[in-house]
Enzyme design. Structure first.
Site, PDB file in Angstrom:
ATOM      1  N   LYS A 167       2.837   1.150  -5.870  1.00 21.20           N
ATOM      2  CA  LYS A 167       3.263   0.587  -7.421  1.00 21.20           C
ATOM      3  C   LYS A 167       2.406   0.416  -8.130  1.00 21.20           C
ATOM      4  O   LYS A 167       2.633   1.203  -9.073  1.00 21.20           O
ATOM      5  CB  LYS A 167       3.544  -0.531  -6.494  1.00 21.20           C
ATOM      6  CG  LYS A 167       4.726  -1.261  -5.507  1.00 21.20           C
ATOM      7  CD  LYS A 167       4.998  -2.995  -5.553  1.00 21.20           C
ATOM      8  CE  LYS A 167       3.815  -3.555  -4.198  1.00 21.20           C
ATOM      9  NZ  LYS A 167       3.641  -3.690  -3.601  1.00 21.20           N
ATOM     10  N   THR A 168       0.941   0.123  -7.927  1.00 20.19           N
ATOM     11  CA  THR A 168       0.167   0.042  -9.378  1.00 20.19           C
ATOM     12  C   THR A 168      -0.167   1.857  -9.851  1.00 20.19           C
ATOM     13  O   THR A 168      -0.357   2.059 -11.027  1.00 20.19           O
ATOM     14  CB  THR A 168      -1.467  -0.491  -8.596  1.00 20.19           C
ATOM     15  OG1 THR A 168      -0.934  -1.603  -8.112  1.00 20.19           O
ATOM     16  CG2 THR A 168      -2.531  -0.523  -9.783  1.00 20.19           C
ATOM     17  N   THR A 213      -2.394 -11.587  -4.536  1.00 23.12           N
ATOM     18  CA  THR A 213      -2.545 -12.037  -3.025  1.00 23.12           C
ATOM     19  C   THR A 213      -4.403 -11.110  -2.989  1.00 23.12           C
ATOM     20  O   THR A 213      -4.155 -10.165  -3.472  1.00 23.12           O
ATOM     21  CB  THR A 213      -2.045 -12.664  -1.844  1.00 23.12           C
ATOM     22  OG1 THR A 213      -1.757 -10.918  -0.941  1.00 23.12           O
ATOM     23  CG2 THR A 213      -0.624 -13.437  -2.089  1.00 23.12           C
ATOM     24  N   ALA A 236       4.804  -7.949  -5.635  1.00 22.03           N
ATOM     25  CA  ALA A 236       3.946  -7.486  -4.495  1.00 22.03           C
ATOM     26  C   ALA A 236       4.468  -7.761  -3.258  1.00 22.03           C
ATOM     27  O   ALA A 236       5.175  -8.158  -2.914  1.00 22.03           O
ATOM     28  CB  ALA A 236       3.335  -8.549  -4.133  1.00 22.03           C
ATOM     29  N   ASN A 296       0.962  -1.125   0.269  1.00 20.92           N
ATOM     30  CA  ASN A 296      -0.191   0.385  -0.109  1.00 20.92           C
ATOM     31  C   ASN A 296       0.885   1.187  -0.217  1.00 20.92           C
ATOM     32  O   ASN A 296       0.502   2.370   0.402  1.00 20.92           O
ATOM     33  CB  ASN A 296      -0.970   0.217   1.082  1.00 20.92           C
ATOM     34  CG  ASN A 296      -1.837   1.039   1.288  1.00 20.92           C
ATOM     35  OD1 ASN A 296      -2.863   1.816   0.062  1.00 20.92           O
ATOM     36  ND2 ASN A 296      -2.409   1.284   2.019  1.00 20.92           N
ATOM     37  N   LYS A 343       1.991  -8.468 -13.601  1.00 20.70           N
ATOM     38  CA  LYS A 343       1.749  -8.449 -12.270  1.00 20.70           C
ATOM     39  C   LYS A 343       1.434 -10.787 -11.900  1.00 20.70           C
ATOM     40  O   LYS A 343       1.454 -11.212 -11.586  1.00 20.70           O
ATOM     41  CB  LYS A 343       0.773  -8.272 -11.511  1.00 20.70           C
ATOM     42  CG  LYS A 343       0.942  -8.308 -10.243  1.00 20.70           C
ATOM     43  CD  LYS A 343      -0.589  -7.066  -9.107  1.00 20.70           C
ATOM     44  CE  LYS A 343      -0.092  -7.158  -7.796  1.00 20.70           C
ATOM     45  NZ  LYS A 343       1.013  -6.454  -7.308  1.00 20.70           N
TER      46      LYS A 343
END
Length: 217
Positions: A16-17, A42, A117, A13, A38
């Site tokens: 990254k996205t 998860t 991730a 959080n 990706k």
């Protein structure tokens, strides 16, 4: 050969996205056909939310990707929102499954953004951590870090891990609206320590150019 950028962060959080989506747009402005991947997501209940964000953004700028679907973009989808080792019940993961999926994407692009991730020390299985993926993919790493109090420690620890692993990298700060103290609590030391500091929101085109120049040299 298609060029590869691996996006990681100091924790989950962190952005990254968000950063990956901005890079899609920035690389497109450089005249490149951009792909996204990706390997693991998860916390997937119905669809991989990060993966679908990346895929939809990339398809806007590179319509050739529309021949794929989100399952091509996110190979391993696990329901428990935890480290892959935990979410996959400690089972070994054959990294070759990622290579096959990536090859399918790379056939449609000039550069691919690979989003990890969590952070670098997230365990994938008993043998592999997220920090092992940039070397496996032969990718240049972009570390995304935060601007809250504590970012100095988090940033330096992640940079040291990348340096100890001899992984080429750049890093950038994703400063959110609530992180107003950055300029007074952290920036003075960071300016002292580093010659160049990138802000994800302000410097994304400069970051994209620096990444592209590094992998092209």
């Amino acid at each position: 050969m298609t060029k590869r950028i691996f996006i990681t962060a100091t924790n989950t959080n962190i952005g990254k996205t968000y950063t990956s989506k901005l890079l899609i747009e920035a690389f497109t402005r450089l005249g490149l056909r951009v792909g996204v991947y990706k390997p693991i997501e998860t916390g997937v209940t119905t669809i991989p939310s990060d993966g679908i964000e990346l895929f939809e953004t990339a398809c806007i700028h590179n319509p050739a990707l529309q021949s794929l679907n989100v399952s091509d973009i996110v190979t391993l989808q696990l329901s428990l929102p935890a480290a892959p080792f935990v979410a996959n019940e400690g089972k070994p993961i054959d990294l070759s499954i990622f290579d096959k999926a990536l090859a399918k994407i790379e056939a449609l692009c000039d550069i691919v953004i690979i989003e990890g991730a969590g952070g670098l020390m997230v365990p994938i299985d008993s043998e592999t951590m997220m920090i092992d993926l940039p070397r496996h993919f032969n990718a240049l790493t972009l570390l995304v870090t935060h601007c809250n109090l504590g970012c100095i420690n988090d940033t330096l620890l992640s940079i040291k891990a990348l340096e100890d692993a001899a992984l080429p990298h750049l890093f950038g700060f994703n400063c959110r609206s609530e992180e107003q103290d950055f300029k007074t609590t952290s920036l003075p030391y960071l300016n002292h320590r580093f010659k160049t500091l990138y802000r994800i929101d302000n410097d994304i085109d400069t970051i994209a150019k620096a990444l592209f120049d590094t992998i092209s040299s």
